[in-house]
Design a protein around this motif. Structure first.
Motif, PDB file in Angstrom:
ATOM      1  N   LEU A 159      12.793   0.081   0.420  1.00  0.00           N
ATOM      2  CA  LEU A 159      11.853   1.089  -0.058  1.00  0.00           C
ATOM      3  C   LEU A 159      11.184   1.717   1.155  1.00  0.00           C
ATOM      4  O   LEU A 159      10.578   1.008   1.963  1.00  0.00           O
ATOM      5  N   GLU A 160      11.327   3.001   1.299  1.00  0.00           N
ATOM      6  CA  GLU A 160      10.645   3.723   2.359  1.00  0.00           C
ATOM      7  C   GLU A 160       9.480   4.486   1.732  1.00  0.00           C
ATOM      8  O   GLU A 160       9.626   5.086   0.682  1.00  0.00           O
ATOM      9  N   LEU A 161       8.338   4.461   2.369  1.00  0.00           N
ATOM     10  CA  LEU A 161       7.181   5.229   1.899  1.00  0.00           C
ATOM     11  C   LEU A 161       6.879   4.928   0.430  1.00  0.00           C
ATOM     12  O   LEU A 161       7.030   5.779  -0.456  1.00  0.00           O
ATOM     13  N   ALA A 162       6.465   3.692   0.172  1.00  0.00           N
ATOM     14  CA  ALA A 162       6.227   3.246  -1.197  1.00  0.00           C
ATOM     15  C   ALA A 162       5.229   4.146  -1.922  1.00  0.00           C
ATOM     16  O   ALA A 162       4.229   4.605  -1.344  1.00  0.00           O
ATOM     17  N   ALA A 163       5.505   4.369  -3.214  1.00  0.00           N
ATOM     18  CA  ALA A 163       4.650   5.186  -4.076  1.00  0.00           C
ATOM     19  C   ALA A 163       4.278   4.381  -5.322  1.00  0.00           C
ATOM     20  O   ALA A 163       5.031   3.483  -5.724  1.00  0.00           O
ATOM     21  N   LYS A 187       0.846  -1.186   0.000  1.00  0.00           N
ATOM     22  CA  LYS A 187       0.000   0.000   0.000  1.00  0.00           C
ATOM     23  C   LYS A 187       0.885   1.242   0.000  1.00  0.00           C
ATOM     24  O   LYS A 187       2.028   1.216   0.485  1.00  0.00           O
ATOM     25  N   ILE A 188       0.350   2.316  -0.534  1.00  0.00           N
ATOM     26  CA  ILE A 188       1.083   3.584  -0.554  1.00  0.00           C
ATOM     27  C   ILE A 188       1.529   3.937   0.866  1.00  0.00           C
ATOM     28  O   ILE A 188       0.735   3.876   1.813  1.00  0.00           O
ATOM     29  N   GLY A 189       2.805   4.298   1.016  1.00  0.00           N
ATOM     30  CA  GLY A 189       3.330   4.694   2.310  1.00  0.00           C
ATOM     31  C   GLY A 189       3.960   3.581   3.114  1.00  0.00           C
ATOM     32  O   GLY A 189       4.678   3.844   4.086  1.00  0.00           O
ATOM     33  N   GLN A 190       3.711   2.320   2.705  1.00  0.00           N
ATOM     34  CA  GLN A 190       4.344   1.207   3.417  1.00  0.00           C
ATOM     35  C   GLN A 190       5.820   1.111   3.038  1.00  0.00           C
ATOM     36  O   GLN A 190       6.257   1.674   2.024  1.00  0.00           O
ATOM     37  N   ARG A 226       8.663  -8.815  -8.487  1.00  0.00           N
ATOM     38  CA  ARG A 226       7.605  -7.989  -9.075  1.00  0.00           C
ATOM     39  C   ARG A 226       6.892  -7.265  -7.950  1.00  0.00           C
ATOM     40  O   ARG A 226       6.348  -7.904  -7.040  1.00  0.00           O
ATOM     41  N   LEU A 227       6.904  -5.927  -7.978  1.00  0.00           N
ATOM     42  CA  LEU A 227       6.315  -5.115  -6.915  1.00  0.00           C
ATOM     43  C   LEU A 227       5.182  -4.277  -7.465  1.00  0.00           C
ATOM     44  O   LEU A 227       5.340  -3.599  -8.487  1.00  0.00           O
ATOM     45  N   LEU A 228       4.060  -4.323  -6.769  1.00  0.00           N
ATOM     46  CA  LEU A 228       2.896  -3.527  -7.139  1.00  0.00           C
ATOM     47  C   LEU A 228       2.543  -2.643  -5.949  1.00  0.00           C
ATOM     48  O   LEU A 228       2.333  -3.146  -4.839  1.00  0.00           O
ATOM     49  N   VAL A 229       2.498  -1.336  -6.171  1.00  0.00           N
ATOM     50  CA  VAL A 229       2.142  -0.385  -5.114  1.00  0.00           C
ATOM     51  C   VAL A 229       0.782   0.223  -5.435  1.00  0.00           C
ATOM     52  O   VAL A 229       0.597   0.846  -6.478  1.00  0.00           O
ATOM     53  N   LEU A 230      -0.156  -0.019  -4.525  1.00  0.00           N
ATOM     54  CA  LEU A 230      -1.524   0.449  -4.771  1.00  0.00           C
ATOM     55  C   LEU A 230      -1.948   1.504  -3.745  1.00  0.00           C
ATOM     56  O   LEU A 230      -1.463   1.488  -2.611  1.00  0.00           O
ATOM     57  N   SER A 254       4.635   5.052  -8.295  1.00  0.00           N
ATOM     58  CA  SER A 254       5.696   5.139  -9.306  1.00  0.00           C
ATOM     59  C   SER A 254       6.782   4.082  -9.101  1.00  0.00           C
ATOM     60  O   SER A 254       7.615   3.872  -9.997  1.00  0.00           O
ATOM     61  N   GLN A 255       6.769   3.420  -7.954  1.00  0.00           N
ATOM     62  CA  GLN A 255       7.753   2.371  -7.700  1.00  0.00           C
ATOM     63  C   GLN A 255       7.249   0.981  -8.096  1.00  0.00           C
ATOM     64  O   GLN A 255       7.957  -0.013  -7.899  1.00  0.00           O
ATOM     65  N   THR A 256       6.061   0.937  -8.656  1.00  0.00           N
ATOM     66  CA  THR A 256       5.572  -0.305  -9.241  1.00  0.00           C
ATOM     67  C   THR A 256       6.486  -0.679 -10.404  1.00  0.00           C
ATOM     68  O   THR A 256       6.634   0.093 -11.350  1.00  0.00           O
ATOM     69  N   SER A 257       7.101  -1.853 -10.310  1.00  0.00           N
ATOM     70  CA  SER A 257       8.097  -2.232 -11.295  1.00  0.00           C
ATOM     71  C   SER A 257       8.558  -3.656 -11.013  1.00  0.00           C
ATOM     72  O   SER A 257       8.119  -4.281 -10.041  1.00  0.00           O
ATOM     73  N   VAL A 258       9.437  -4.158 -11.861  1.00  0.00           N
ATOM     74  CA  VAL A 258      10.137  -5.412 -11.580  1.00  0.00           C
ATOM     75  C   VAL A 258      11.562  -5.050 -11.202  1.00  0.00           C
ATOM     76  O   VAL A 258      12.228  -4.298 -11.921  1.00  0.00           O
ATOM     77  N   TYR A 259      12.012  -5.575 -10.081  1.00  0.00           N
ATOM     78  CA  TYR A 259      13.333  -5.248  -9.567  1.00  0.00           C
ATOM     79  C   TYR A 259      14.268  -6.447  -9.757  1.00  0.00           C
ATOM     80  O   TYR A 259      13.963  -7.567  -9.357  1.00  0.00           O
ATOM     81  N   PHE A 260      15.406  -6.158 -10.367  1.00  0.00           N
ATOM     82  CA  PHE A 260      16.418  -7.188 -10.597  1.00  0.00           C
ATOM     83  C   PHE A 260      17.681  -6.857  -9.825  1.00  0.00           C
ATOM     84  O   PHE A 260      18.164  -5.724  -9.847  1.00  0.00           O
TER      85      PHE A 260
END
Lengths: 113, 108
Positions: free
Chosen positions: A78-82, A14-17, A109-113, A84-90
């Protein structure tokens, strides 16, 4: 050798996590990297490390932090997820940056909602 | 940072055909690598080639560092060659820059 391993494989935030993406390599590589890949795009370097205790910013470091206390581990925070950080991280590693290839983990695979 | 441009962005081939992928970069580089990302997202290094020519089976690559480009040749393409091919370059500060990739679809 397991190579480069990443956990988790998939996560919804979630946003902010906050969360930490884990990366471990068992090849005794000095260099480690974190990239993000947005849909249909190439990879962008977030942070990298040339050895334990040494880290430096890549192309897109804002919103992330890293540490490198051991040769094997290179966690990405990741601090305070947004959204825009929805992405795949390698995560990737190499023995050195010169004359050596990079070995990639399977990605998170990260999804920020 | 260094700009990396790849062409073509998309390519459709019939199995058995040959192809050439191009990577142009905007500044001198210490390192250049070609990667293949398969349809499942896995990234595999194909070549480390800051200059010269290398061959590995049906694949070969040539980098002309003085003219700031690299070429990846795929001969006798197979359906398993499908995926995205990325070129990545390293600057003098250990930073890597990726191109946007060439998406290859090899049809049987």
């Amino acid at each position: 050798n397991a190579g480069v391993t990443q956990t988790p494989k998939f996560r919804i935030l979630k946003i902010g996590q906050s969360m930490t993406l884990q990366c471990t390599q068992d090849m005794n590589h000095n260099y480690m990297y974190w990239y993000r890949q947005d849909p249909g795009m190439g990879l962008k370097l977030i942070y990298y490390s040339v050895g334990a205790g040494i880290t430096d910013k890549g192309e897109v470091p804002n919103g992330y932090n890293v540490s490198r206390s051991t040769t094997e581990d290179f966690p990405l925070r990741l601090e305070l997820a947004a959204p825009s950080q929805t992405s795949v991280y390698f995560c990737a590693s190499s023995y050195s940056s010169l004359a050596e290839t990079q070995y990639f983990g399977p990605g998170t695979r990260l999804l920020v909602l | 940072g260094i700009q990396v441009e790849q062409s073509p962005p998309d390519l459709i081939l019939q199995e058995g055909a040959n192809s050439t992928l191009r990577c142009n970069f905007s500044d001198s580089v210490n390192n250049l690598q070609w990667f293949h990302q398969n349809p499942w997202g896995q990234l595999i290094n194909l070549f480390y080639i800051p200059s010269g020519t290398k061959q590995n089976g049906r694949l070969s690559a040539t980098t002309v560092a003085t003219e700031r480009y690299s070429l990846l040749y795929i001969s006798s393409s197979q359906t398993t060659d499908s995926g995205v091919y990325f070129c990545a370059v390293e600057d003098n500060f250990n930073k890597f820059y990726f191109g946007s990739g060439t998406k290859l679809n090899v049809k049987p």
